[in-house]
Design a protein around this motif. Sequence first.
Motif, PDB file in Angstrom:
ATOM      1  N   ALA A   6      64.331   4.150  92.933  1.00 27.37           N
ATOM      2  CA  ALA A   6      64.422   5.559  92.531  1.00 27.37           C
ATOM      3  C   ALA A   6      65.384   6.291  93.462  1.00 27.37           C
ATOM      4  N   PRO A   7      66.691   5.994  93.370  1.00 29.57           N
ATOM      5  CA  PRO A   7      67.667   6.637  94.248  1.00 29.57           C
ATOM      6  C   PRO A   7      67.998   8.046  93.762  1.00 29.57           C
ATOM      7  N   PHE A   8      67.177   9.006  94.149  1.00 34.09           N
ATOM      8  CA  PHE A   8      67.287  10.365  93.614  1.00 34.09           C
ATOM      9  C   PHE A   8      66.928  11.366  94.695  1.00 34.09           C
ATOM     10  N   SER A   9      67.696  12.460  94.766  1.00 33.07           N
ATOM     11  CA  SER A   9      67.426  13.489  95.776  1.00 33.07           C
ATOM     12  C   SER A   9      67.363  14.890  95.171  1.00 33.07           C
ATOM     13  N   LYS A  14      68.408  18.572 100.709  1.00 29.86           N
ATOM     14  CA  LYS A  14      68.979  17.600 101.629  1.00 29.86           C
ATOM     15  C   LYS A  14      69.378  16.319 100.891  1.00 29.86           C
ATOM     16  N   GLY A  15      70.628  15.923 101.056  1.00 24.62           N
ATOM     17  CA  GLY A  15      71.063  14.667 100.483  1.00 24.62           C
ATOM     18  C   GLY A  15      70.725  13.507 101.398  1.00 24.62           C
ATOM     19  N   GLY A  16      70.839  12.316 100.865  1.00 24.21           N
ATOM     20  CA  GLY A  16      70.634  11.109 101.660  1.00 24.21           C
ATOM     21  C   GLY A  16      69.426  10.304 101.279  1.00 24.21           C
ATOM     22  N   VAL A  17      68.388  10.965 100.754  1.00 23.66           N
ATOM     23  CA  VAL A  17      67.179  10.227 100.410  1.00 23.66           C
ATOM     24  C   VAL A  17      67.424   9.274  99.248  1.00 23.66           C
ATOM     25  N   ASP A  50      74.295  10.312  86.545  1.00 26.70           N
ATOM     26  CA  ASP A  50      75.141  11.152  87.394  1.00 26.70           C
ATOM     27  C   ASP A  50      74.338  12.281  88.030  1.00 26.70           C
ATOM     28  N   PHE A  51      73.093  11.982  88.413  1.00 29.23           N
ATOM     29  CA  PHE A  51      72.196  13.025  88.900  1.00 29.23           C
ATOM     30  C   PHE A  51      72.732  13.732  90.139  1.00 29.23           C
ATOM     31  N   GLU A  52      73.253  12.975  91.081  1.00 30.43           N
ATOM     32  CA  GLU A  52      73.695  13.592  92.324  1.00 30.43           C
ATOM     33  C   GLU A  52      74.840  14.583  92.071  1.00 30.43           C
ATOM     34  N   LEU A  99      59.256  13.463  94.380  1.00 25.66           N
ATOM     35  CA  LEU A  99      59.006  14.070  93.076  1.00 25.66           C
ATOM     36  C   LEU A  99      58.763  13.025  91.991  1.00 25.66           C
ATOM     37  N   ILE A 100      59.195  11.768  92.236  1.00 28.01           N
ATOM     38  CA  ILE A 100      58.973  10.718  91.231  1.00 28.01           C
ATOM     39  C   ILE A 100      57.484  10.392  91.102  1.00 28.01           C
TER      40      ILE A 100
END
Length: 304
Positions: A6-9, A14-17, A50-52, A99-100
């Motif tokens: 789940a690569p989502f921030s 804050k980015g990076g998570v 393209d979430f980010e 949030l997931i």
Amino acid sequence: MSLITAPFSGGQPKGGVELGPEYILNAGFEQQLHELGWKTSVQHPLAEADFEARKSDDRDAFGVKNAAIVSECNKRMYDACRQARTAGKLPVVIGGDHLIGTATVAAALEHDPDTCVLWIDAHADINSPQTSESGNLHGCPVSFIMGIDQASYPPEFGWVPAKLRPGKIAYIGLRDVDAGEKQILRKYNIPAFSMYHVDKYGIGKVVEMALDKINPNRDCPIHLSYDVDAIDPSFVPATGTRVEGGLTLREGLFIAEDVAQTGLLASLDIVETNPKLGENDTHVLDTVSAACAIGRCALGQTLL
């Protein structure tokens, strides 16, 4: 077992998570599970999204940020977890933003309505859009799956099946709870064990008390949703919302070990590893190592 990344921030500024899953897998997590006897497959339900690029710091008419991408992310994660359960696999979700939990808990309850939830976190994540001061949706996943203040929800969340009952979730490790969240916890009489309770009773007793509340006969499946920031930042510094005075690493691992001992673990989240927030390589390594250890302990690794 299905390892679901789940690569989502998008629930936080804050980015990076979103890099957490990559770092955890690159640290050899899958091989570590093989050594415990698990057969694994890896799923990437957010691939090519393209979430980010679509993140924004603007609030919508409901006072929250990024409702569309948060909902879409959760729907993809929900479908992936449901597919894993239908195939007879245990879903292990590697985040990424907590949030997931909206998706993972909803999928667990859809598969078995008797599922109970242990939410291990410094934060309650039970704001509704109505009570959220920041508008960041990473503070709202539990309210969505409980259906709290539904009139305040953006329409994008109309698909979420709000089936979690107040007596089926317990918190461990709380130490940074918003005023609105405290009111919700009290209103719904949700079992919540803060660091005060851990200090007073010890972690073993706290886990026992939590399970007594939500799974008294020890006959219901357990969804373990584990935010690494429940552990003190001296052990896991590369995470997004650090709060001093948390669990020791051993206390944090004990929770996972004790859940494993029940034989009832049915699904697992490990979230909020943020490699960009480590001040040096050691911070990142310590945090990634802790995330892997949580997963190994929950999935059967023992000290002897």
